[in-house]
Design a protein around this motif. Structure first.
Motif, short mmCIF file in Angstrom:
data_model
loop_
_atom_site.label_atom_id
_atom_site.label_comp_id
_atom_site.label_asym_id
_atom_site.label_seq_id
_atom_site.Cartn_x
_atom_site.Cartn_y
_atom_site.Cartn_z
N ALA A 145 15.53 -55.15 14.14
CA ALA A 145 15.00 -54.13 13.21
C ALA A 145 13.76 -53.47 13.80
O ALA A 145 13.56 -52.25 13.67
CB ALA A 145 14.67 -54.77 11.87
N GLU A 146 12.90 -54.26 14.45
CA GLU A 146 11.70 -53.71 15.09
C GLU A 146 12.08 -52.76 16.23
O GLU A 146 11.46 -51.71 16.42
CB GLU A 146 10.81 -54.83 15.61
CG GLU A 146 10.11 -55.62 14.52
CD GLU A 146 9.24 -56.73 15.09
OE1 GLU A 146 8.22 -57.06 14.47
OE2 GLU A 146 9.58 -57.28 16.15
N ILE A 147 13.11 -53.16 16.99
CA ILE A 147 13.56 -52.30 18.09
C ILE A 147 14.11 -50.99 17.54
O ILE A 147 13.80 -49.90 18.04
CB ILE A 147 14.64 -53.03 18.93
CG1 ILE A 147 14.00 -54.19 19.70
CG2 ILE A 147 15.31 -52.06 19.90
CD1 ILE A 147 14.99 -55.05 20.45
N ASP A 148 14.93 -51.08 16.48
CA ASP A 148 15.49 -49.87 15.87
C ASP A 148 14.39 -48.96 15.35
O ASP A 148 14.51 -47.73 15.41
CB ASP A 148 16.43 -50.25 14.73
CG ASP A 148 17.71 -50.92 15.22
OD1 ASP A 148 18.04 -50.74 16.40
OD2 ASP A 148 18.36 -51.62 14.43
N ALA A 149 13.32 -49.55 14.81
CA ALA A 149 12.22 -48.77 14.25
C ALA A 149 11.26 -48.28 15.32
O ALA A 149 10.38 -47.46 15.05
CB ALA A 149 11.47 -49.58 13.20
N GLY A 150 11.42 -48.79 16.54
CA GLY A 150 10.55 -48.38 17.64
C GLY A 150 9.14 -48.93 17.56
O GLY A 150 8.20 -48.34 18.11
N LEU A 155 14.48 -51.53 27.16
CA LEU A 155 13.09 -51.22 26.81
C LEU A 155 12.13 -51.47 27.96
O LEU A 155 11.01 -50.97 27.96
CB LEU A 155 12.66 -52.07 25.60
CG LEU A 155 13.20 -51.64 24.23
CD1 LEU A 155 12.81 -52.66 23.18
CD2 LEU A 155 12.68 -50.26 23.86
N GLN A 156 12.57 -52.26 28.95
CA GLN A 156 11.71 -52.59 30.09
C GLN A 156 12.23 -51.95 31.37
O GLN A 156 12.13 -52.53 32.45
CB GLN A 156 11.60 -54.12 30.23
CG GLN A 156 11.00 -54.77 28.99
CD GLN A 156 10.81 -56.27 29.16
OE1 GLN A 156 9.69 -56.75 29.21
NE2 GLN A 156 11.91 -57.01 29.26
N MET A 216 22.58 -49.32 7.51
CA MET A 216 21.89 -50.33 6.73
C MET A 216 22.88 -51.14 5.89
O MET A 216 22.75 -52.37 5.77
CB MET A 216 20.84 -49.69 5.82
CG MET A 216 19.64 -49.12 6.57
SD MET A 216 18.77 -50.38 7.55
CE MET A 216 18.23 -51.50 6.26
N ALA A 217 23.87 -50.46 5.33
CA ALA A 217 24.88 -51.16 4.53
C ALA A 217 25.67 -52.14 5.39
O ALA A 217 25.91 -53.29 4.99
CB ALA A 217 25.82 -50.15 3.87
N GLY A 250 27.47 -62.59 17.34
CA GLY A 250 27.74 -61.27 17.88
C GLY A 250 26.53 -60.38 18.06
O GLY A 250 26.67 -59.15 18.10
N ILE A 251 25.33 -60.97 18.19
CA ILE A 251 24.14 -60.13 18.38
C ILE A 251 23.37 -60.46 19.65
O ILE A 251 22.47 -59.72 20.04
CB ILE A 251 23.18 -60.22 17.17
CG1 ILE A 251 22.74 -61.66 16.93
CG2 ILE A 251 23.82 -59.62 15.94
CD1 ILE A 251 21.74 -61.80 15.80
N GLY A 252 23.71 -61.57 20.30
CA GLY A 252 22.96 -61.99 21.48
C GLY A 252 23.01 -61.00 22.62
O GLY A 252 21.97 -60.63 23.20
N LEU A 253 24.22 -60.55 22.99
CA LEU A 253 24.35 -59.61 24.11
C LEU A 253 23.73 -58.26 23.77
O LEU A 253 23.13 -57.61 24.63
CB LEU A 253 25.83 -59.44 24.47
CG LEU A 253 26.54 -60.67 25.05
CD1 LEU A 253 27.98 -60.33 25.40
CD2 LEU A 253 25.81 -61.21 26.28
N SER A 254 23.87 -57.84 22.52
CA SER A 254 23.27 -56.58 22.10
C SER A 254 21.75 -56.64 22.21
O SER A 254 21.11 -55.70 22.71
CB SER A 254 23.67 -56.26 20.65
OG SER A 254 23.00 -55.11 20.18
N LEU A 255 21.17 -57.74 21.76
CA LEU A 255 19.71 -57.90 21.85
C LEU A 255 19.26 -57.90 23.30
O LEU A 255 18.26 -57.25 23.66
CB LEU A 255 19.29 -59.20 21.16
CG LEU A 255 17.80 -59.55 21.25
CD1 LEU A 255 16.96 -58.48 20.59
CD2 LEU A 255 17.54 -60.91 20.61
#
Length: 309
Positions: free
Chosen positions: A148-153, A282-283, A88-89, A270-275
């Motif tokens: 954040a939604e993905i991390d929280a499931g 997930l699919q 989170m930090a 730096g978040i596009g490929l990760s997303l």
């Protein structure tokens, strides 16, 4: 020797044996208690726990076993909380960094607009820049919320019948003008009959991130090639470019969140490929990357023919 004397001797022997037993038991108990105290000290200090398989049986062993289980569970929970707080930090630090750049640009353009010496064309450029940066912040916040939604499931993906050619064609039409301006050829070969069960909106977002990444790293005169093929079990889409490629050092890290490689766009967050990777995963899908510096990069996305979870 009379019976009374024999009984007296037997009684004395029994008493002596009992005293010896009590003393030995106390010594044993003291040793066990000392070991228990040492064990608890190690638990408190989070040291490596002793191997319980080597311990003797008995109530003390059972007690130590239960303490061991409890301490192990608490240690794991503690470790998870530490990892969560660290994550989170880092996330908040990265979000702050990502939003700081467009906000700085907006402030600069706003200061320029306050300057009465700007002509109409300069004013329009400032306004256009502010709009672009505002759109970027909106996209960034939306993407971070999705992560954040993905991390929280808690993210819910729809099961929709999606035509792969129509999905890819829709993405290409959105960047066709940019490709023409940059002189990048978009070569698409996707059969019209391929269908997928997936969430159309988020799958489009995932493919768009991959295609845009290829677009950003392809120079003028280059080509981005998109192909698709279908088997009984899966649909495979390949997105290949002949751009600058990815270094061997960066290749294992490109799907890590907020990672910036050697050839990353300065404006990349730096978040596009990760997303994209997380959406495909997930699919019931997967994504792989092959690359060689100076020769280009190929992304292979395989989505299996099952419904989303």
């Amino acid at each position: 020797m009379n019976t009374y004397a024999i009984l007296s001797i037997c009684l004395a022997v029994i008493i002596i044996a009992l005293v010896i037993y009590i003393i030995a038991d106390k010594i044993k108990r003291k040793k066990e208690l000392d070991e228990m105290i040492e064990f608890l000290a190690k638990v408190q200090d989070r040291e490596a726990f002793p191997d319980l398989d080597t311990e003797a049986e008995g109530k003390i062993y059972i007690l130590r076993s239960e303490i061991y289980k409890l301490a192990s569970a608490l240690q794991e929970q503690y470790s998870r909380e530490v990892r969560k707080n660290t994550y989170m930090a880092e996330m908040l630090s990265n979000i702050s960094h990502q939003i700081k750049t467009p906000l700085t640009s907006i402030n600069l353009m706003t200061d320029n607009l306050k300057n009465g010496n700007l002509d109409e064309s300069q004013r329009r450029r400032c306004i256009a820049n502010i709009e672009d940066q505002a759109d970027h912040i909106t996209w960034l916040v939306r993407t971070l919320l999705t992560l954040a939604e993905i991390d929280a499931g808690v993210i819910v993906l729809k099961d929709e019948q999606v035509n792969v050619k129509e999905l890819i064609d829709g993405i290409i039409s959105g960047i066709a003008i940019e490709a023409d301006i940059k002189d990048v050829t978009l070569d698409v070969t996707v059969p019209s009959g391929i269908e997928l069960i997936c969430d159309k909106r988020w799958t489009t977002e995932a493919f768009l991130n991959i295609i845009r990444n290829s677009f950003q790293h392809t120079e003028a005169g280059g080509t981005i090639k998109i192909t698709a093929e279908e088997s009984n079990l899966s649909v495979e889409v390949r997105i290949e470019d002949d751009g600058c490629g990815i270094s061997k050092k960066d290749l294992p890290n490109i799907f890590k969140r907020f990672y910036h490689g050697e050839h990353s766009d300065p404006n990349s967050n730096g978040i596009g490929l990760s997303l994209s990777q997380q959406i495909f995963t997930l699919q019931n899908g997967m994504i792989e990357c092959e690359s060689e510096e100076g020769k280009g990069t190929a992304f292979k996305i395989k989505m299996y023919k099952t419904t989303t979870a």
